[in-house]
Design an enzyme around this catalytic site. Structure first.
Site, short mmCIF file in Angstrom:
data_model
loop_
_atom_site.label_atom_id
_atom_site.label_comp_id
_atom_site.label_asym_id
_atom_site.label_seq_id
_atom_site.Cartn_x
_atom_site.Cartn_y
_atom_site.Cartn_z
N ARG A 239 0.81 -1.26 0.02
CA ARG A 239 0.09 0.20 -0.21
C ARG A 239 0.88 1.21 -0.03
NH1 ARG A 239 -3.71 -2.56 -1.22
NH2 ARG A 239 -5.75 -2.69 -0.30
N GLU A 268 -2.63 7.89 -4.28
CA GLU A 268 -2.70 7.60 -5.50
C GLU A 268 -4.29 7.76 -5.74
OE1 GLU A 268 -1.75 3.28 -4.69
OE2 GLU A 268 -3.61 2.84 -5.15
N HIS A 286 -1.27 0.30 -9.61
CA HIS A 286 -2.07 -0.57 -8.66
C HIS A 286 -2.66 -1.84 -9.27
CE1 HIS A 286 -3.80 -0.49 -4.02
NE2 HIS A 286 -3.89 -1.84 -4.74
C1 GLV Z 1 -5.55 -4.70 -3.44
O1 GLV Z 1 -4.77 -3.93 -3.13
C2 GLV Z 1 -5.91 -5.65 -2.30
O2 GLV Z 1 -5.60 -5.18 -1.22
O3 GLV Z 1 -6.71 -6.55 -2.63
#
Ligand code: GLV
Ligand code: GLV
Length: 328
Positions: A239, A268, A286
């Site tokens: 993250r 983001e 991401h």
């Molecule tokens: C994506 O970032 C998730 O946490 O599944």
């Protein structure tokens, strides 16, 4: 009458069909988030919701959703949930662990390889027409991945899947986690526990896999980057906020470390503009779990969680089990 639920974003038709069989679905048929105000307004008469990591569920939203019994995130991470507030409101919260482990581990590896061998920068250079002739000692000398040391910070299921893939590259694998894996798990991924400091000092490729929380905010900042090898690469597929982006930009600019591969960012989709001028960083939007098969499995698992929660069963991926006990 079927229970009313919200699906906060566009999902695959199979998932919608599954939900519509059991529920009256208010469907936000757009692949963009609702604003916090729209989200609260549309939850006002709902008993359940399928949510995404861009939907903040906190006391303010919950205060406007008196009938809500379950919020089911389509993600393994749930830092978009204020879990204490959700629990206080007596609402079940669920996530989608497991089904994305291998896909996310593959993404980590694509960034390890891309950063170490400078694939994306080289591609850009070729496209710009800068390749004038093959060179022996070219500008693209990279770092070997084979026989290097892979470090993993945060050794959950995804970390273990990343580690298992290192065997084919004859790497040494070290990891740091608050709780050590048991012997059998360590053996299965050929990994050795080390202190966080040793992890930073010894890794050639360091993969951040910590969930984001106030405790993990800037777990890798200037002080941690200063311990890393100048030849090291940092990969973040966890993250934004686990890494201090500004400190990383400084470290990349001054070649304090050799490179980075980043799938997640602070704030983001807004990007710290400092990244854009650097050719030793690989940037992806991401996409850790982004294959059709895995995103479908995640959405289906979220649907399973919601169906269970609203039919009095324990959802398979319940984050706050104390709420279920209360409701029982
Ligand atoms: C994506 O970032 C998730 O946490 O599944
Ligand atoms: C979470 O980080 C997991 O590994 O499942």
């Amino acid at each position: 009458m079927k229970p009313k639920i919200l699906v906060s974003r566009q999902v695959f038709p199979e998932v919608l069909d599954r939900l519509q069989a059991d529920f009256e679905v208010d469907y936000h048929d757009v692949d963009a988030p609702l604003s916090p105000e729209q989200l609260a307004a549309r939850l006002a008469d709902k008993v359940g919701a399928i949510t995404m990591l861009s939907d903040r569920i906190d006391a303010s939203v919950l205060g406007q959703a008196p009938h809500l019994k379950a919020v089911c995130n389509v993600a393994v991470g749930y830092n978009n949930f204020d879990v204490p507030a959700i629990t206080a409101a007596g609402v079940m919260a669920t996530n989608t662990p497991g089904v994305l482990n291998d896909t996310t581990a593959d993404t980590a590896w694509s960034l390890i390889l891309s950063s170490g061998r400078r694939v994306v920068g080289a591609d850009r250079w070729v496209r710009e027409g800068q390749w004038k002739g093959w060179k022996f000692q070219d500008a693209w000398l990279g770092q070997d991945i084979h026989h290097a040391t892979l470090g993993i910070l945060g050794m959950g299921r995804i970390g273990q899947a990343v580690a298992r893939r290192a065997l084919g590259f004859d790497m040494q694998v070290i990891y740091h986690n608050r709780t050590r894996l048991d012997d059998e798990q360590e053996k299965a991924c050929h990994a050795r526990w080390v202190s966080k400091e040793d992890l930073l000092k010894e890794s050639d490729f360091l993969v951040a896999l910590l969930p984001y929380s106030p405790q993990t905010h800037h777990a890798i900042g200037a002080a941690e980057l200063a311990l890393m090898k100048p030849s090291a690469h940092l990969i973040n597929i966890a993250r934004g906020g686990v890494v201090d982006d500004q400190a990383l930009i400084e470290a990349l600019k001054t070649q304090r470390i050799a490179g980075a591969g980043l799938d997640v960012f602070e704030n983001e989709p807004a990007l710290n503009p400092g990244f854009l001028g650097l050719d030793n960083v690989t940037l992806t939007p991401h996409i850790g779990s982004s294959t059709r098969k895995t995103r479908l499995a995640m959405a289906m698992l979220a649907a399973d969680n919601l169906v269970a929660a609203l039919s009095g069963q324990r959802p398979p991926c319940l984050i706050n089990p104390e709420v279920f006990k209360l409701a029982d």
